[in-house]
Design a protein around this motif. Structure first.
Motif, PDB file in Angstrom:
ATOM      1  N   LEU A   1       0.855  -1.187   0.000  1.00 42.11           N
ATOM      2  CA  LEU A   1       0.000   0.000   0.000  1.00 42.11           C
ATOM      3  C   LEU A   1       0.894   1.241   0.000  1.00 42.11           C
ATOM      4  N   LEU A   2       0.706   2.111  -1.002  1.00 40.16           N
ATOM      5  CA  LEU A   2       1.515   3.315  -1.131  1.00 40.16           C
ATOM      6  C   LEU A   2       0.617   4.528  -1.285  1.00 40.16           C
ATOM      7  N   GLY A   3       1.117   5.675  -0.833  1.00 39.59           N
ATOM      8  CA  GLY A   3       0.365   6.876  -1.109  1.00 39.59           C
ATOM      9  C   GLY A   3       0.596   7.999  -0.130  1.00 39.59           C
ATOM     10  N   ASP A   4      -0.163   9.064  -0.371  1.00 37.92           N
ATOM     11  CA  ASP A   4      -0.197  10.204   0.536  1.00 37.92           C
ATOM     12  C   ASP A   4      -1.226   9.862   1.605  1.00 37.92           C
ATOM     13  N   MET A   5      -0.735   9.452   2.777  1.00 39.61           N
ATOM     14  CA  MET A   5      -1.612   8.997   3.855  1.00 39.61           C
ATOM     15  C   MET A   5      -2.123  10.151   4.713  1.00 39.61           C
ATOM     16  N   ASN A   6      -1.663  11.382   4.429  1.00 31.80           N
ATOM     17  CA  ASN A   6      -2.024  12.537   5.257  1.00 31.80           C
ATOM     18  C   ASN A   6      -1.830  12.240   6.741  1.00 31.80           C
ATOM     19  N   ALA A   7      -0.768  11.492   7.032  1.00 30.07           N
ATOM     20  CA  ALA A   7      -0.494  11.068   8.408  1.00 30.07           C
ATOM     21  C   ALA A   7       0.305  12.150   9.131  1.00 30.07           C
ATOM     22  N   TRP A   8      -0.332  13.283   9.339  1.00 27.56           N
ATOM     23  CA  TRP A   8       0.368  14.412   9.946  1.00 27.56           C
ATOM     24  C   TRP A   8       0.497  14.249  11.461  1.00 27.56           C
ATOM     25  N   ARG A   9      -0.177  13.250  12.018  1.00 25.87           N
ATOM     26  CA  ARG A   9       0.001  12.919  13.432  1.00 25.87           C
ATOM     27  C   ARG A   9      -0.410  11.469  13.648  1.00 25.87           C
ATOM     28  N   ARG A  10      -0.038  10.909  14.789  1.00 27.68           N
ATOM     29  CA  ARG A  10      -0.447   9.552  15.133  1.00 27.68           C
ATOM     30  C   ARG A  10      -1.954   9.534  15.365  1.00 27.68           C
ATOM     31  N   CYS A  11      -2.620   8.533  14.782  1.00 25.49           N
ATOM     32  CA  CYS A  11      -4.068   8.420  14.925  1.00 25.49           C
ATOM     33  C   CYS A  11      -4.452   6.951  14.801  1.00 25.49           C
TER      34      CYS A  11
ATOM     35  N   LEU B   1       4.144  12.437   5.400  1.00 29.19           N
ATOM     36  CA  LEU B   1       2.801  12.195   4.862  1.00 29.19           C
ATOM     37  C   LEU B   1       2.760  11.016   3.891  1.00 29.19           C
ATOM     38  N   ASP B   2       3.843  10.809   3.160  1.00 24.27           N
ATOM     39  CA  ASP B   2       3.875   9.816   2.086  1.00 24.27           C
ATOM     40  C   ASP B   2       4.569   8.555   2.598  1.00 24.27           C
ATOM     41  N   ARG B   3       3.868   7.411   2.504  1.00 30.80           N
ATOM     42  CA  ARG B   3       4.357   6.203   3.160  1.00 30.80           C
ATOM     43  C   ARG B   3       4.147   4.964   2.295  1.00 30.80           C
ATOM     44  N   VAL B   4       4.841   3.907   2.692  1.00 32.96           N
ATOM     45  CA  VAL B   4       4.696   2.598   2.057  1.00 32.96           C
ATOM     46  C   VAL B   4       4.458   1.582   3.168  1.00 32.96           C
ATOM     47  N   TYR B   5       3.416   0.785   3.010  1.00 31.17           N
ATOM     48  CA  TYR B   5       3.102  -0.286   3.956  1.00 31.17           C
ATOM     49  C   TYR B   5       3.070  -1.614   3.204  1.00 31.17           C
ATOM     50  N   ALA B   6       3.270  -2.702   3.919  1.00 31.89           N
ATOM     51  CA  ALA B   6       3.288  -4.011   3.256  1.00 31.89           C
ATOM     52  C   ALA B   6       2.703  -5.089   4.158  1.00 31.89           C
ATOM     53  N   ARG B   7       2.018  -6.031   3.518  1.00 36.48           N
ATOM     54  CA  ARG B   7       1.509  -7.239   4.173  1.00 36.48           C
ATOM     55  C   ARG B   7       1.859  -8.412   3.263  1.00 36.48           C
ATOM     56  N   GLY B   8       2.495  -9.427   3.825  1.00 35.31           N
ATOM     57  CA  GLY B   8       2.993 -10.502   2.980  1.00 35.31           C
ATOM     58  C   GLY B   8       4.247 -10.100   2.256  1.00 35.31           C
ATOM     59  N   ALA B   9       4.871  -9.034   2.720  1.00 39.30           N
ATOM     60  CA  ALA B   9       6.118  -8.524   2.157  1.00 39.30           C
ATOM     61  C   ALA B   9       6.843  -7.759   3.259  1.00 39.30           C
ATOM     62  N   GLU B  10       8.148  -7.712   3.152  1.00 37.52           N
ATOM     63  CA  GLU B  10       8.969  -7.086   4.183  1.00 37.52           C
ATOM     64  C   GLU B  10       9.541  -5.768   3.675  1.00 37.52           C
ATOM     65  N   LEU B  11       9.295  -4.699   4.447  1.00 34.73           N
ATOM     66  CA  LEU B  11       9.900  -3.414   4.134  1.00 34.73           C
ATOM     67  C   LEU B  11      11.342  -3.427   4.627  1.00 34.73           C
ATOM     68  N   ARG B  12      12.281  -3.408   3.705  1.00 35.63           N
ATOM     69  CA  ARG B  12      13.692  -3.552   4.090  1.00 35.63           C
ATOM     70  C   ARG B  12      14.394  -2.205   4.246  1.00 35.63           C
ATOM     71  N   ARG B  13      14.003  -1.234   3.438  1.00 36.65           N
ATOM     72  CA  ARG B  13      14.614   0.085   3.529  1.00 36.65           C
ATOM     73  C   ARG B  13      13.696   1.102   2.870  1.00 36.65           C
ATOM     74  N   MET B  14      13.670   2.311   3.421  1.00 35.78           N
ATOM     75  CA  MET B  14      12.816   3.355   2.866  1.00 35.78           C
ATOM     76  C   MET B  14      13.506   4.699   3.020  1.00 35.78           C
ATOM     77  N   GLU B  15      13.393   5.544   1.975  1.00 38.59           N
ATOM     78  CA  GLU B  15      13.985   6.871   2.066  1.00 38.59           C
ATOM     79  C   GLU B  15      13.227   7.835   1.151  1.00 38.59           C
ATOM     80  N   ALA B  16      13.328   9.105   1.482  1.00 33.51           N
ATOM     81  CA  ALA B  16      12.788  10.141   0.610  1.00 33.51           C
ATOM     82  C   ALA B  16      13.774  10.405  -0.517  1.00 33.51           C
ATOM     83  N   HIS B  17      13.232  10.717  -1.683  1.00 32.30           N
ATOM     84  CA  HIS B  17      14.072  11.068  -2.833  1.00 32.30           C
ATOM     85  C   HIS B  17      14.260  12.585  -2.813  1.00 32.30           C
TER      86      HIS B  17
END
Length: 283
Positions: free
Chosen positions: A198-208, A239-255
């Motif tokens: 799952l990828l996208g702009d999650m508008n996750a500006w705070r924990r909820c 705000l922009d995130r990547v989530y995974a189920r059945g897959a492992e997030l190994r590394r993540m960075e902003a470009h």
């Protein structure tokens, strides 16, 4: 009839047809608008390790959103990412000009899917997915739970050596309660079985509740440092995130290339993922 009156009548008729078209499209939101293969595909086999990216292109309007749309700026940034799958949000497809999204996908030899979420005065606005692999299945999810915010998700599926992979591009609501409902709709969708990214702009500006649910169900409760992507010039919010189920997030960075800091108000986020295939519903 004088020529001037004929021209005026023709112009009014064209405006009326354009208005009727926009009204008809708005009534059908969200809808799949494009699913297309590149003219010269360069398909590779999907292995266990893949690279994905998410990018809110801000309707091609640059960092402050006041410029005339210039898809070439964000298009150059997308070419820099060199990811296997790229999820895009706030993509503008103009009504009365060449489609920059189709042109970009073809130039990069990528498969394309696009879902329109709302009708803008300049064209359709929505979510897209670009992929090195052929899209075997595609569908949209209506996430508009209020009249104020029109939202959707675009889901695509790909075959792989380790089972099918579902990739979802979305742009979630600003309101916490609505965002929580949207997350539950995505996680509980019956077609999203096995490995899901799952990828996208999650508008996750705070924990909820929405982010806690995603952390629990798609990151396994692990502590994860999300890269800051907004605002692009000096990012302070992830705000922009990547989530995974059945897959492992190994590394993540902003470009953070110089071009990325100018092309949109968001920076792209890139994630390196290993497909494990042990998500919900996997065999």
């Amino acid at each position: 009839m004088p020529a001037r009156k004929k021209v005026g009548r023709k112009a009014r008729a064209e405006r009326d047809r354009a208005t009727a078209r926009k009204e008809a499209l708005a009534a059908a939101i969200p809808y799949l608008s494009v699913v297309k293969a590149p003219t010269l595909p360069r398909t590779k086999v999907m292995g266990r390790d893949i690279t994905v990216a998410s990018y809110n292109v801000h309707r091609w309007a640059g960092r402050n959103g006041t410029r005339r749309p210039d898809p070439a700026r964000a298009g150059f940034v997308i070419s820099e990412l060199a990811a296997d799958v790229i999820a895009l949000q706030e993509v503008l497809r103009p009504f009365d000009a060449e489609d920059p999204l189709e042109r970009l996908a073809d130039a990069l030899h990528l498969h394309l899917a696009f879902v329109a979420t709302r009708v803008h005065r300049r064209g359709e606005v929505g979510n897209a997915i670009l992929s090195r692999w052929p899209i075997t299945s595609v569908f949209s999810l209506d996430l508009s739970f209020t009249r104020v915010e029109r939202r959707s998700a675009l889901a695509t599926q790909f075959p792989g050596e380790h089972g099918p992979l579902s990739v979802v591009s979305t742009h979630l609501a600003l309101v916490d309660r609505t965002r929580r409902r949207q997350v539950r709709s995505i996680l509980e969708h019956p077609q999203l079985q096995g490995a899901v990214v799952l990828l996208g702009d999650m508008n996750a500006w705070r924990r909820c509740k929405a982010t806690r649910t995603l952390d629990r169900e798609m990151v396994g409760g692990a502590e994860f440092t999300w890269p800051r992507t907004f605002p692009a010039a000096r990012p302070v919010l992830a705000l922009d995130r990547v989530y995974a189920r059945g897959a492992e997030l190994r590394r993540m960075e902003a470009h953070t290339s110089p071009a990325a800091k100018r092309a949109s108000d968001h920076l792209p986020v890139i994630a390196h993922v290993r497909v494990t295939g042990n998500g919900r519903g996997a065999g």
